[in-house]
Structures are given as C-alpha cells and as structure tokens.
Write an enzyme that holds these catalytic residues in place. Structure first.
Site, short mmCIF file in Angstrom:
data_model
loop_
_atom_site.label_atom_id
_atom_site.label_comp_id
_atom_site.label_asym_id
_atom_site.label_seq_id
_atom_site.Cartn_x
_atom_site.Cartn_y
_atom_site.Cartn_z
CB SER A 48 -0.78 -0.02 1.14
OG SER A 48 -1.72 -1.15 1.28
CE LYS A 95 -4.70 -0.89 2.10
NZ LYS A 95 -5.38 -1.81 2.85
CE LYS A 127 1.89 2.09 4.70
NZ LYS A 127 1.26 1.39 3.80
P1 NAD Z 1 5.63 -5.94 7.29
O1 NAD Z 1 6.50 -4.97 8.07
O2 NAD Z 1 5.29 -7.15 8.61
O3 NAD Z 1 6.64 -6.80 6.25
C1 NAD Z 1 7.29 -6.17 5.40
C2 NAD Z 1 8.58 -6.98 5.04
O4 NAD Z 1 9.26 -6.39 3.90
C3 NAD Z 1 9.55 -7.28 6.10
O5 NAD Z 1 9.72 -8.51 6.48
C4 NAD Z 1 10.84 -6.65 5.96
O6 NAD Z 1 11.81 -7.13 6.13
C5 NAD Z 1 10.58 -6.79 4.16
N1 NAD Z 1 11.43 -5.72 3.42
C6 NAD Z 1 11.50 -4.33 3.49
N2 NAD Z 1 12.18 -3.78 2.52
C7 NAD Z 1 12.88 -4.73 1.83
C8 NAD Z 1 13.58 -4.63 0.71
N3 NAD Z 1 14.12 -3.71 0.08
N4 NAD Z 1 14.08 -6.03 0.12
C9 NAD Z 1 13.22 -7.29 0.79
N5 NAD Z 1 12.68 -7.24 1.58
C10 NAD Z 1 12.14 -5.97 2.39
O7 NAD Z 1 4.35 -5.45 6.57
P2 NAD Z 1 3.01 -5.99 6.49
O8 NAD Z 1 1.91 -5.88 7.44
O9 NAD Z 1 3.33 -7.40 5.72
O10 NAD Z 1 2.45 -4.90 5.18
C11 NAD Z 1 3.09 -4.92 3.91
C12 NAD Z 1 2.04 -3.89 3.17
O11 NAD Z 1 0.83 -4.42 3.13
C13 NAD Z 1 2.36 -2.36 3.74
O12 NAD Z 1 2.11 -1.60 2.73
C14 NAD Z 1 0.91 -2.51 4.45
O13 NAD Z 1 0.32 -1.27 4.55
C15 NAD Z 1 -0.13 -3.59 3.89
N6 NAD Z 1 -1.18 -4.15 4.21
C16 NAD Z 1 -0.93 -4.61 5.73
C17 NAD Z 1 -1.91 -5.11 6.28
C18 NAD Z 1 -2.03 -5.54 7.61
O14 NAD Z 1 -2.81 -5.83 8.19
N7 NAD Z 1 -0.55 -5.97 8.12
C19 NAD Z 1 -3.48 -5.11 5.63
C20 NAD Z 1 -3.62 -4.90 4.22
C21 NAD Z 1 -2.30 -4.24 3.64
#
Ligand code: NAD
Length: 296
Positions: free
Chosen positions: A95, A170, A238
């Site tokens: 997102s 979104k 964010k």
């Molecule tokens: P998270 O922080 O749990 O996971 C992100 C992952 O990305 C981490 O494991 C991190 O190590 C990895 N990462 C970051 N930069 C990197 C790079 N350059 N190369 C490789 N790996 C890298 O985040 P999340 O909760 O899984 O959310 C991911 C996205 O989904 C966000 O944009 C969030 O807003 C969206 N989202 C989250 C939810 C939720 O409930 N958590 C729901 C819908 C959408």
C-alpha cells in the site's frame, strides 16, 4: 508459473505460501532470514537479491511497507529492475502513494517489463485464508494475464484503472475505515456519558444504516479496551499520510481524514502506535474524561 516474492512480513509470508499451495514455483527474498526460511520450508527457493528473484521469475511480486521501500527494492545493482526484461511482469502489492507507484512504473518500463499496482485489504487473517480483496491499476491486459495468479491469494481482484489506481482505491478504503472507527468511538462514548450501555447501542443499531464491517470488527475491541493488532496505528498513519499527500496533489478536500490523522499523531506521541487502530477510542475517552465500561 515462476513467481518472485519479495517482502515476507505479516502479509507477504502467508500470501507467498498461498501462491506455493496453488502449484506455482516461488523464488523468495527478504532481509529477514527467519521469514525466508519459513517460506522455504513450505517449498519456496531462497534467492540472494531482488535481481536474482526477477531473473528467475516470470512475475515478481513485492509486499513491502511503503513507497520508499518499493523504490529501494527496485533500484541498485542487485535491485529487482536489474533482473527484469521484456515479457516479465512486476506486481507491487504494497500500500503506497499512487504517485510513487507511477515512479516505480517508470523504472520498470525502462527494462521493457510491465507493472501493475495491486494493494490489498483484508489483513493478516485474510492473507492466511487467501480471502484478501485485491485492487488493481495498470494496463488491463497485463492485469488479465496475472489475474489467476492474484486469485491464488485473494477472493477478488478488481481492475480499477491505470497504474496508481489500485492505490487510489486502497487510500479511499483506508480513509473510510479511519473516519468510521473514529466516529464509532464518539458514538460509544456519547452513549456512556449519557448513562446508556454502549454495548446495547451497538446491538440496537447494527442492523440499520449505521451498521458496518468496522462496527462488527471493532466495537467489541472498544467495549473491552482490547487494542492488540489487527491493523497497527503506525501503518494507518502511513496510509493517511499518503491519502493527504495525494489529496494535496489533486486539490481534493479531505478534512475528516486530516482530523483523524491528528488523533493518530496523539496516539503515536503517547506510545500507542503499535496498537490496533480501534485504540482511536483512547483519544475520545481522554477528552470526554470517561472509560467505556466504567462509571456508567
Ligand atoms: P511487514 O512490516 O510485516 O513486512 C514487510 C517486510 O518487507 C519485512 O519482512 C521486511 O524485512 C521486508 N522488506 C522491507 N524492505 C525490503 C527490501 N528492500 N527487500 C526485501 N525485503 C524488504 O508489513 P506487512 O504488514 O506485511 O505490510 C506490507 C504492506 O501491506 C504494507 O504496505 C501494508 O500497509 C499493507 N497491508 C498490511 C495489512 C496488515 O494488516 N498488516 C493489511 C493490508 C495491507
């Protein structure tokens, strides 16, 4: 299909496992080695960089926190773009701000590959169950060519418009949810301050126009002051920042979103940024000098 998967966090890890379950080959990369090992245990192949994932795959998926992370993952000698070429498709499911999606699109198109933005809603439970809703921007025929792959992770994949349009959908979702939660908090505090049981009010109105998925999922958390995430305040900040930046770029009027963003700043300042967004109730309780369930 050969699929690169980068970003194996709360959402990406179960999504990558669902792609594997559907019979695709997955080449995965994350800075977090424990997350990589977990997905490898489900049948994926670990690779050393975004470039290696893109070289091995037909379709590369990213599920990263925010736009700067996506641009960083694409860039550099070992970045995803270095491994992309004509015929490959890059699907960013993070997102992020729609303007940053379009910037990422330029990096991808310079390689001859195509990009769609495909953010999701439904949270961790939806990612595990494979029932997330996916909203897509980009060229429609590119979307159609990966739709079946997307549906291994979600229950719907809806085409919205050109690149960035998935993230516009979104942001609309995130604004509606934020304002909805904040006003639910106000309504429950109104009941409490009036000497009426807030739980009875929820029961009385849930079948009417005010009933909502937000009320169904968040009222109980508020009534019990149970604010474990769920969806964390810092991720919602964010998203609202991205919504308000986009609103400023497009001259769109979003005062309600801006006010709820301020409530979230207060929660962050008080150390509650890791809580579920239902903790917006804390602000209304503080300013009304009450706590749901007490002094009713
Ligand atoms: P998270 O922080 O749990 O996971 C992100 C992952 O990305 C981490 O494991 C991190 O190590 C990895 N990462 C970051 N930069 C990197 C790079 N350059 N190369 C490789 N790996 C890298 O985040 P999340 O909760 O899984 O959310 C991911 C996205 O989904 C966000 O944009 C969030 O807003 C969206 N989202 C989250 C939810 C939720 O409930 N958590 C729901 C819908 C959408």
């Amino acid at each position: 299909m050969k699929v690169g998967f980068i970003g194996l966090g709360i959402m990406g890890r179960p999504m990558a496992k669902n792609v594997l379950k559907a019979g695709h080959e997955v080449f995965c990369f994350d800075f977090n080695e424990a997350a990589v090992e977990d997905v490898v245990a489900s049948g994926a192949t670990a690779v050393k960089s975004g470039k290696a994932a893109a070289e091995a795959a037909d379709v590369v998926i990213t599920m990263l926190p925010n736009g700067p992370n996506v641009l960083a993952a694409l860039s550099g000698d070992n970045g995803i773009a270095a491994g992309l070429s004509e015929g490959k498709i890059f699907v960013d499911m993070s997102s992020i701000a729609p303007g940053v999606s379009r910037q990422a699109g330029q990096l991808v198109e310079a390689t001859g590959a195509k990009m769609i933005d495909a953010p999701v809603s439904g949270g961790e439970p939806g990612a595990i169950a494979g029932t997330i809703a996916i909203m897509v921007g980009g060229e429609e025929d590119v979307f159609e060519s990966v739709k079946d792959l997307l549906l291994t992770m979600g229950k719907s994949a809806t085409y919205v418009g050109p690149l960035g349009a998935g993230n516009i959908a979104k942001l609309a979702n995130q604004s509606i949810v934020a304002v909805n939660i904040a006003v639910l908090a106000e309504a429950l505090v109104l009941a409490q301050k009036s000497g009426v049981d807030p739980a009875s009010v929820v029961e009385a109105i849930r079948g009417g126009l005010a009933g909502s998925a937000v009320m169904e999922q968040k009222a109980t958390k508020m009534l019990t002051q149970e604010f474990s995430p769920g969806f964390r305040i810092n991720l919602h900040i964010k998203d609202l920042n991205n919504a308000l930046t986009t609103a400023a770029e497009e001259d769109a009027f979003m005062p309600l979103t801006a006010v709820v963003r301020q409530h979230m700043s207060s929660l962050e300042a008080q150390g509650f940024a890791g809580e579920d967004h239902s903790s917006l109730l804390r602000i209304v309780q503080q300013l009304s000098n009450t706590v749901l369930g007490e002094d009713c």
